[in-house]
Design a protein around this motif. Sequence first.
Motif, PDB file in Angstrom:
ATOM      1  N   MET A   1     -28.685   4.007   4.228  1.00  0.00           N
ATOM      2  CA  MET A   1     -27.972   5.257   4.007  1.00  0.00           C
ATOM      3  C   MET A   1     -27.382   5.725   5.344  1.00  0.00           C
ATOM      4  O   MET A   1     -28.101   5.871   6.327  1.00  0.00           O
ATOM      5  CB  MET A   1     -28.934   6.312   3.461  1.00  0.00           C
ATOM      6  N   LEU A   2     -26.094   5.914   5.378  1.00  0.00           N
ATOM      7  CA  LEU A   2     -25.427   6.275   6.620  1.00  0.00           C
ATOM      8  C   LEU A   2     -25.596   7.757   6.932  1.00  0.00           C
ATOM      9  O   LEU A   2     -25.487   8.602   6.051  1.00  0.00           O
ATOM     10  CB  LEU A   2     -23.938   5.941   6.525  1.00  0.00           C
ATOM     11  N   ASN A   4     -23.542   9.546   8.334  1.00  0.00           N
ATOM     12  CA  ASN A   4     -22.274  10.242   8.138  1.00  0.00           C
ATOM     13  C   ASN A   4     -21.809  10.218   6.687  1.00  0.00           C
ATOM     14  O   ASN A   4     -20.647  10.497   6.391  1.00  0.00           O
ATOM     15  CB  ASN A   4     -21.193   9.618   9.033  1.00  0.00           C
ATOM     16  N   SER A   5     -22.735   9.915   5.764  1.00  0.00           N
ATOM     17  CA  SER A   5     -22.370   9.911   4.340  1.00  0.00           C
ATOM     18  C   SER A   5     -22.711  11.253   3.709  1.00  0.00           C
ATOM     19  O   SER A   5     -23.627  11.960   4.150  1.00  0.00           O
ATOM     20  CB  SER A   5     -23.117   8.795   3.606  1.00  0.00           C
ATOM     21  N   HIS A   6     -21.985  11.600   2.666  1.00  0.00           N
ATOM     22  CA  HIS A   6     -22.270  12.856   1.964  1.00  0.00           C
ATOM     23  C   HIS A   6     -23.638  12.810   1.291  1.00  0.00           C
ATOM     24  O   HIS A   6     -24.311  13.841   1.183  1.00  0.00           O
ATOM     25  CB  HIS A   6     -21.176  13.127   0.929  1.00  0.00           C
ATOM     26  N   GLU A   7     -24.058  11.627   0.828  1.00  0.00           N
ATOM     27  CA  GLU A   7     -25.377  11.512   0.178  1.00  0.00           C
ATOM     28  C   GLU A   7     -26.485  11.894   1.142  1.00  0.00           C
ATOM     29  O   GLU A   7     -27.441  12.579   0.773  1.00  0.00           O
ATOM     30  CB  GLU A   7     -25.612  10.071  -0.316  1.00  0.00           C
ATOM     31  N   ILE A 477     -14.581  13.117   6.859  1.00  0.00           N
ATOM     32  CA  ILE A 477     -15.157  11.863   6.392  1.00  0.00           C
ATOM     33  C   ILE A 477     -14.370  11.369   5.185  1.00  0.00           C
ATOM     34  O   ILE A 477     -14.307  12.006   4.150  1.00  0.00           O
ATOM     35  CB  ILE A 477     -16.644  12.032   6.000  1.00  0.00           C
ATOM     36  N   GLN A 479     -13.086   7.244   4.172  1.00  0.00           N
ATOM     37  CA  GLN A 479     -13.730   5.964   3.929  1.00  0.00           C
ATOM     38  C   GLN A 479     -14.843   5.775   4.949  1.00  0.00           C
ATOM     39  O   GLN A 479     -14.614   5.791   6.146  1.00  0.00           O
ATOM     40  CB  GLN A 479     -12.715   4.824   4.042  1.00  0.00           C
ATOM     41  N   LEU A 480     -16.074   5.603   4.477  1.00  0.00           N
ATOM     42  CA  LEU A 480     -17.219   5.518   5.366  1.00  0.00           C
ATOM     43  C   LEU A 480     -17.147   4.257   6.225  1.00  0.00           C
ATOM     44  O   LEU A 480     -16.781   3.187   5.748  1.00  0.00           O
ATOM     45  CB  LEU A 480     -18.528   5.502   4.570  1.00  0.00           C
ATOM     46  N   GLU A 482     -19.542   1.981   8.949  1.00  0.00           N
ATOM     47  CA  GLU A 482     -20.884   1.818   9.489  1.00  0.00           C
ATOM     48  C   GLU A 482     -20.886   2.018  10.996  1.00  0.00           C
ATOM     49  O   GLU A 482     -19.869   1.857  11.665  1.00  0.00           O
ATOM     50  CB  GLU A 482     -21.422   0.412   9.175  1.00  0.00           C
TER      51      GLU A 482
END
Length: 488
Positions: A1-2, A4-7, A477, A479-480, A482
């Motif tokens: 899980m990144l 910088n991801s919304h999740e 943010i 396109q995510l 890595e």
Amino acid sequence: MLFNSHEFILLFLPLCLCGYFLISKLGARAAISFLVLASLGFYAWWKTEYLVLIIISIVFNFAWARCIETVNQRHQPWAKFTLGIGVALNLLALGYYKYTNFLVDQLNWLANTDYFIAKIALPLAISFFTFQQIAYLVDTYRKEINEHSFLRYCLFVTFFPQLIAGPIVHHKEMLPQFERNETFKPHSLNFALGLTLFSIGIFKKVVFADNAAVFATPVFNAADAGASITFVEAWLGTSAYTLQLYFDFSGYTDMALGLAMLFGIRLPDNFNSPYKSHSIVDFWRRWHITLSRFLRDYLYIALGGNRKGKSRRYVNLMATMVLGGIWHGAGWNFMIWGFLHGSYLIINHWWTATRARFVASPIGKIENAAYWALTMLAVMVAWVFFRAETTEGAFNIFNAMAAVDLNEPFKGTLFYTKKAFVICTLLLIIAIFCPNSGQLTRYVEKRLTQPSVDKLWLIFGPAMVSAVGFVISVGLIGQLSEFLYFNF
């Protein structure tokens, strides 16, 4: 899980924080158990099957450390042998996942054979948690371990802010923090500093690093494909990657340190403005500090360090840096990168000793500026091998960098070169002249801990300021992407 991801930002982190501090009311053991489970869930988000690998690694290393401890007490002559088996098994596991395909390819090339092994996927973070646990085994052998709780050891290895790409944490820096009651209570200062540092980190990643990547990626892709590259594109692409890697990894580290602060844990600094360095020796004291420390304490010193004469010292430096390059990845380019930095360090130490013998005057500003420029040039040259997928691609970059074209200074087709020049210049100015995250954090903490500070400002001030950068970053943010060190 990144990170910088919304999740992660909108779901995992809030739920994890709330659950941690609510469950901590049941006691430290319950809070640690919750955080271990959350960290394992964080790791399993990528590939559930590799969860078994990290659990086996944790159980084995904790049990083997206790074995080393027992042998050290009862059969001391066998303790070093027991340690060697533990370290070898860790390296064997790391080698299987990271280097098997590369070694088979080299064997086929040398022996003109066609052995085939299916591509072995690299488990996330295996280099980091392997080195961290090797250090734990060595310190157990040295009788430096006083912590024997398996639960706390699990958190020491899996703690999600530092699990994927470091910092590589020493047991003495982390395990004692789990024994303090304050660690399990929400603290306004920790939230203020943690949110500020996390926001700085995500801003570095999303705004600085990802925008630099726009100019670095096309150049290195073209070089690896054998396409034509102009002089300006080669230099701007290399400069862009030099800045992308810095802001990407330092941004990740800022986010890791900020997240840990939210949970009451202080992780060690990993960056100290490395592009301000005036020598390669200084660079390695500032860049990826925890990896440099590991290589020094557990490899360079173990090889003899500088205790066995000047020639042996240089051999040890070279061996340490080449092995450090191999740690980053399986490929000749990483070995060349390590060899270059080993050579740089040897020249640096030789020049320092030689200058001290013949020049008594202190280093002046002009000489210092020359050292800085030479250091940056050396670092950039090595980064070309670090980034290029093939050795041929790296030499394509160097050929283009040497093909001076003064008639059309901004000629290029891979990207808008004038825009790239402006952005790279601005990012370099920020990296060199702006205070780093550690300096900002220490300044803010010093101000907030003064008795005269309004408590409302303590709670809301830095958090509100950082929220501006946080909202901007999250809003940008798209396109995510890595973090670059996920590859290692």
